[in-house]
Design an enzyme around this catalytic site. Structure first.
Site, PDB file in Angstrom:
ATOM      1  N   ALA A   7      32.161  78.416 103.610  1.00  0.00           N
ATOM      2  CA  ALA A   7      31.010  79.239 103.225  1.00  0.00           C
ATOM      3  C   ALA A   7      31.489  80.673 103.016  1.00  0.00           C
ATOM      4  CB  ALA A   7      29.940  79.179 104.304  1.00  0.00           C
TER       5      ALA A   7
ATOM      6  N   ARG B 144      34.797  90.859  98.767  1.00  0.00           N
ATOM      7  CA  ARG B 144      35.923  91.772  98.505  1.00  0.00           C
ATOM      8  C   ARG B 144      36.846  91.274  97.400  1.00  0.00           C
ATOM      9  NH1 ARG B 144      37.854  92.361 104.410  1.00  0.00           N
ATOM     10  NH2 ARG B 144      39.711  93.323 103.519  1.00  0.00           N
TER      11      ARG B 144
ATOM     12  N   GLN C 223      25.480  75.442 105.032  1.00  0.00           N
ATOM     13  CA  GLN C 223      24.999  76.382 106.045  1.00  0.00           C
ATOM     14  C   GLN C 223      24.016  77.309 105.325  1.00  0.00           C
ATOM     15  OE1 GLN C 223      27.652  79.443 107.393  1.00  0.00           O
ATOM     16  NE2 GLN C 223      26.573  79.707 109.344  1.00  0.00           N
TER      17      GLN C 223
ATOM     18  N   LYS D  92      54.260  70.677  72.057  1.00  0.00           N
ATOM     19  CA  LYS D  92      52.957  70.343  72.643  1.00  0.00           C
ATOM     20  C   LYS D  92      52.597  68.907  72.299  1.00  0.00           C
ATOM     21  CE  LYS D  92      49.268  70.008  70.796  1.00  0.00           C
ATOM     22  NZ  LYS D  92      48.002  69.972  70.027  1.00  0.00           N
TER      23      LYS D  92
HETATM   24  C1  UD1 Z   1      37.205  85.002 112.824  1.00  0.00           C
HETATM   25  C2  UD1 Z   1      37.268  84.719 114.299  1.00  0.00           C
HETATM   26  C3  UD1 Z   1      38.339  85.630 114.930  1.00  0.00           C
HETATM   27  C4  UD1 Z   1      39.669  85.392 114.251  1.00  0.00           C
HETATM   28  C5  UD1 Z   1      39.548  85.560 112.747  1.00  0.00           C
HETATM   29  C6  UD1 Z   1      40.832  85.114 112.083  1.00  0.00           C
HETATM   30  C7  UD1 Z   1      35.007  84.099 114.953  1.00  0.00           C
HETATM   31  C8  UD1 Z   1      33.754  84.566 115.602  1.00  0.00           C
HETATM   32  N1  UD1 Z   1      35.984  84.983 114.886  1.00  0.00           N
HETATM   33  O1  UD1 Z   1      36.789  86.362 112.677  1.00  0.00           O
HETATM   34  O2  UD1 Z   1      38.452  85.364 116.315  1.00  0.00           O
HETATM   35  O3  UD1 Z   1      40.631  86.299 114.785  1.00  0.00           O
HETATM   36  O4  UD1 Z   1      38.479  84.752 112.220  1.00  0.00           O
HETATM   37  O5  UD1 Z   1      40.830  85.413 110.732  1.00  0.00           O
HETATM   38  O6  UD1 Z   1      35.108  82.960 114.579  1.00  0.00           O
HETATM   39  N2  UD1 Z   1      31.855  81.616 108.146  1.00  0.00           N
HETATM   40  C9  UD1 Z   1      30.869  80.740 107.821  1.00  0.00           C
HETATM   41  N3  UD1 Z   1      29.605  80.966 108.241  1.00  0.00           N
HETATM   42  C10 UD1 Z   1      29.286  82.023 109.012  1.00  0.00           C
HETATM   43  C11 UD1 Z   1      30.285  82.936 109.345  1.00  0.00           C
HETATM   44  C12 UD1 Z   1      31.573  82.701 108.903  1.00  0.00           C
HETATM   45  O7  UD1 Z   1      31.117  79.755 107.122  1.00  0.00           O
HETATM   46  O8  UD1 Z   1      28.106  82.140 109.359  1.00  0.00           O
HETATM   47  C13 UD1 Z   1      33.213  81.363 107.678  1.00  0.00           C
HETATM   48  C14 UD1 Z   1      33.681  82.499 106.754  1.00  0.00           C
HETATM   49  O9  UD1 Z   1      33.428  82.210 105.394  1.00  0.00           O
HETATM   50  C15 UD1 Z   1      35.164  82.524 107.015  1.00  0.00           C
HETATM   51  C16 UD1 Z   1      35.285  82.059 108.469  1.00  0.00           C
HETATM   52  O10 UD1 Z   1      34.091  81.370 108.775  1.00  0.00           O
HETATM   53  O11 UD1 Z   1      35.872  81.586 106.213  1.00  0.00           O
HETATM   54  C17 UD1 Z   1      35.524  83.218 109.425  1.00  0.00           C
HETATM   55  O12 UD1 Z   1      34.412  84.082 109.419  1.00  0.00           O
HETATM   56  P1  UD1 Z   1      34.568  85.651 109.414  1.00  0.00           P
HETATM   57  O13 UD1 Z   1      33.221  86.257 109.463  1.00  0.00           O
HETATM   58  O14 UD1 Z   1      35.504  86.066 108.358  1.00  0.00           O
HETATM   59  O15 UD1 Z   1      35.227  85.866 110.843  1.00  0.00           O
HETATM   60  P2  UD1 Z   1      36.238  86.982 111.294  1.00  0.00           P
HETATM   61  O16 UD1 Z   1      35.498  88.206 111.661  1.00  0.00           O
HETATM   62  O17 UD1 Z   1      37.329  87.092 110.315  1.00  0.00           O
END
Ligand code: UD1
Ligand code: CA
Length: 453
Positions: A16, A21, A81, A340
């Protein structure tokens, strides 16, 4: 001895998130590394890690992401989600899958495309050895922004998100990479205990560690290298991940017996296949779907995609093989030649400045410099068939559809619009006219005129 029963493993890939960015019309996980989407890389890793079933969690209205997931993993279950309430919430979007009952629930993010199957299997090994939760840690060069792994007496007791961490916890360099394995029997029970009382107001998957520890369950850490768990949030990180992937692909090619004279200048697709003793000179680009057989040589500055090159053939320098190019054993495709959707049969030569499209060049045929198959009339494509041993003189235009019989000769500079019988000579150009002394007389007339001006 009885073999241990294979573990029932569910892989959950979180895909998701738009990836704002990236500043792109495409969702982040559909951006490519080595010619393959990040989502496909993640799905490839979980499949190789022995997942029995795969579930992919996507954002709302992301038919494109669902379609890519199903292209790569047709049996995958897709979950949406609906609202972005955190990583634990995202995992629970696949509640129905988790509830089917597995030994291992293995979770990874689609935006960490370099993760290896062996590393994911390692997380599951920790479960097989008694852990209830296994997290993947790495020593971050710059830990800011990552969750920190908080350990006590050799046990993992919590993962603290950067925003929520104390000064002392922020000093920890061991960071959470993201992928995690959870004992299937406890997964839902633990996930349902996770709250959203934190700085972001999100349901953090990482809180599963504290939840498990509080109930006396065992959480452990596995270590990965930072390169492998590097996340992609923008195009600068996309390029950095590409560089790591290219280094892996180059090393793999060399370990399998290909020689790369200047590996850093050769770019591979994830699916490039090189046989043993293939020699790749500097500055070669392989697009998707290329296979090069043993002992072939790819000279410098060549670009290949969707092409097959058989044993001991020679390509380039400066050759372009496009989809459907099929170069047989010992054939030669030289400089500034584009092929080709055409087969160049054994030992045939197309050595200089030619375009061969929608054609067959028979075994041992010789195609002179500057030969063009005129395959397109602006609406449709037509085929050219050149028989074995034919000799096409330089600067000939072969206007398709047309057949040149085996062993035929084409006079240089011909425009061939009709079929040529085997072993015949065809000449299709204006006849040469010679006028003795004409040039001398011409100069004698012009010189005085010019002098008088
Ligand atoms: C997350 C981890 C962090 C870790 C880091 C590594 C959590 C709470 N934190 O932080 O400990 O060091 O990744 O890169 O898990 N996503 C969803 N639905 C949501 C929220 C997120 O699908 O509601 C997916 C995002 O698209 C992404 C991944 O989960 O692929 C991580 O979410 P993101 O918000 O980027 O977490 P970080 O703050 O990077
Ligand atoms: Ca992230």
């Amino acid at each position: 001895m009885t073999k241990p029963k294979p573990r029932r493993r569910l892989a959950l890939v979180l895909a998701a998130g738009e990836g704002v960015r990236m500043k792109s019309a495409r969702p982040k996980v559909l951006h490519e590394i080595a010619g393959r989407t990040m989502l496909a890389h993640a799905l490839g890793a979980v499949a190789a890690a022995g997942a029995l079933d795969v579930a992919v969690v996507i954002g709302p209205d992301r038919d494109d992401v669902a379609a890519e997931a199903l292209r790569v993993a047709p049996a995958a279950a897709i979950f949406v989600q609906a609202r972005r309430l955190g990583t634990a919430h995202a995992v629970l979007a696949a509640r129905e899958a988790i509830a089917r009952g597995y030994d291992d629930v293995l979770m990874t993010y689609a935006d960490i495309p370099l993760i290896r199957a062996a590393t994911l299997e390692g997380l599951c090994d920790s479960l097989a050895h008694g852990a209830d939760v296994a997290a993947l840690g790495f020593a971050a060069r710059d830990p800011a922004g990552y969750g920190r792994l908080v350990e006590k007496d050799g046990r993992l007791v919590a993962i603290r998100e950067h925003k929520d961490a104390s000064e002392a916890e922020r000093a920890i360099v061991l960071c959470n990479a993201g992928p995690m394995a959870i004992a299937g029997a406890r997964a839902l029970e633990l996930l349902d205990q996770i709250g959203s009382d934190n700085a972001a107001g999100e349901f953090y998957l990482t809180d599963i560690v504290a939840v498990a520890a509080a109930r006396g369950f065992l959480a452990t850490t596995r270590i990965a290298s930072e390169d492998e768990v590097m996340g992609v949030n923008d195009r600068v990180q996309l390029a950095a991940a590409e560089a790591v992937m290219q280094r892996r692909l180059r090393e793999h090619a060399m370990r399998e017996g290909a020689t790369l004279i200047a590996p850093d200048t050769v770019f591979f697709s994830h699916d490039t296949k090189l046989g043993r003793d293939v020699l790749v000179e500097p500055h070669v680009v392989f697009g998707k779907g290329v296979e090069i057989a043993e002992g072939a040589i790819i000279h410098a500055f060549s670009h290949l995609e969707g092409a097959k090159v058989a044993a001991k053939a020679s390509i380039g320098p400066y050759a372009r093989l496009r989809p459907g190019a099929d170069i047989a054993a010992g054939a030669k495709v030289g400089n500034f030649v584009e092929i080709k959707n055409a087969s160049v049969e054994a030992g045939a030569k197309v050595n200089h400045l030619s375009y061969i499209g929608d054609a067959r060049v028979g075994a041992g045929a010789n195609i002179g410099a500057g030969t063009i198959t005129c395959n397109y009339d602006g609406f449709s494509k037509f085929r050219t068939d050149i028989g074995a041993g034919a000799f096409v003189g330089s600067n000939s235009a072969l206007v398709a559809p047309v057949t040149i019989g085996a062993g035929a000769y084409i006079g240089s500079g011909s425009v061939v619009t009709e079929d040529v019988e085997p072993d015949a000579l065809a000449i299709g150009r204006g006849r040469q006219v010679a006028k003795p002394g004409w040039a001398k007389a011409f100069r004698a007339r012009q010189k005085p005129k010019k002098a008088a001006e």
